[in-house]
Scaffold this motif. Structure first.
Motif, PDB file in Angstrom:
ATOM      1  N   GLU A 247       0.826  -1.203   0.000  1.00 52.00           N
ATOM      2  CA  GLU A 247       0.000   0.000   0.000  1.00 52.00           C
ATOM      3  C   GLU A 247       0.864   1.258   0.000  1.00 52.00           C
ATOM      4  O   GLU A 247       0.597   2.223  -0.726  1.00 52.00           O
ATOM      5  CB  GLU A 247      -0.946   0.015   1.212  1.00 52.00           C
ATOM      6  CG  GLU A 247      -2.015  -1.052   1.173  1.00 52.00           C
ATOM      7  CD  GLU A 247      -1.512  -2.444   1.563  1.00 52.00           C
ATOM      8  OE1 GLU A 247      -0.432  -2.572   2.201  1.00 52.00           O
ATOM      9  OE2 GLU A 247      -2.173  -3.419   1.186  1.00 52.00           O
ATOM     10  N   GLN A 248       1.910   1.274   0.828  1.00 55.27           N
ATOM     11  CA  GLN A 248       2.811   2.428   0.907  1.00 55.27           C
ATOM     12  C   GLN A 248       3.456   2.677  -0.457  1.00 55.27           C
ATOM     13  O   GLN A 248       3.496   3.808  -0.938  1.00 55.27           O
ATOM     14  CB  GLN A 248       3.900   2.171   1.956  1.00 55.27           C
ATOM     15  CG  GLN A 248       5.010   3.206   1.927  1.00 55.27           C
ATOM     16  CD  GLN A 248       6.386   2.627   2.209  1.00 55.27           C
ATOM     17  OE1 GLN A 248       6.614   1.426   2.100  1.00 55.27           O
ATOM     18  NE2 GLN A 248       7.313   3.498   2.566  1.00 55.27           N
TER      19      GLN A 248
ATOM     20  N   GLY B 140       0.815   5.170  -1.881  1.00 58.44           N
ATOM     21  CA  GLY B 140       1.245   6.271  -1.032  1.00 58.44           C
ATOM     22  C   GLY B 140       2.099   7.299  -1.750  1.00 58.44           C
ATOM     23  O   GLY B 140       2.319   7.233  -2.955  1.00 58.44           O
ATOM     24  N   THR B 141       2.600   8.244  -0.982  1.00 57.73           N
ATOM     25  CA  THR B 141       3.419   9.321  -1.540  1.00 57.73           C
ATOM     26  C   THR B 141       4.900   9.160  -1.199  1.00 57.73           C
ATOM     27  O   THR B 141       5.713  10.008  -1.580  1.00 57.73           O
ATOM     28  CB  THR B 141       2.930  10.691  -1.028  1.00 57.73           C
ATOM     29  OG1 THR B 141       2.987  10.693   0.403  1.00 57.73           O
ATOM     30  CG2 THR B 141       1.505  10.969  -1.509  1.00 57.73           C
TER      31      THR B 141
END
Length: 157
Positions: free
Chosen positions: A13-14, A18-19
């Motif tokens: 997910e990261q 994510g950013t």
């Protein structure tokens, strides 16, 4: 100059949603880099980056690559003057490939052979299998012997 920091990869997910900038390099410490012309979208080359090349590219705004043949960091255009100024950089979904959109100084060529693009020949389609490659660029944009002299091909050292 600020040093670019890469984040530690913790989760899918990261990395994918994510950013955090958490690039992943292969077992040889490399990541493929597609480079295209920022104005036309034409693919100019496929290069490889290690951590230092990626950091140098981001920090200087000019493309740096890692030469697998020579095992050295290489600032694109340092010898030829055909420096690639990075206009945009994109990382793919799992952060193991990068895409640079660049403006190229001088004649606009990116290929050490003298053509604008390293992809200057077409591979025959299946129905024409076995036929020779077809040149898609009919002339070189610069003379490599004038730029590099009698030095061996820079990618085959």
């Amino acid at each position: 100059m600020t040093t670019v920091k890469f984040q530690v990869r913790h989760s899918v997910e990261q990395v994918e949603e994510g950013t955090d900038f958490a690039p992943k390099f292969d077992v040889d410490g490399l990541m493929p880099c597609i480079t295209s012309d920022a104005q036309t979208g034409e693919v100019l080359m496929l290069g490889w980056m290690n951590e230092k090349a990626l950091r140098s590219t981001i920090e200087t705004g000019e493309a740096h690559y890692f030469s697998r043949a020579r095992q050295v960091l290489w600032h694109k255009g340092a010898t030829s003057g055909l420096v690639q100024k990075v206009i945009d950089a994109r990382i793919d979904d799992d952060q193991d490939a990068i895409w640079l959109k660049v403006d190229v100084a001088g004649s606009g060529a990116s290929c050490h052979v003298g053509y604008r693009s390293c992809f200057y020949r077409a591979v025959p389609k299946v129905k024409n299998a076995g036929q020779p490659l077809v040149f898609m660029e009919d002339q070189k944009t610069f003379d490599p012997s004038e730029v590099y002299g009698d030095a061996p091909n820079p990618t085959q050292l």
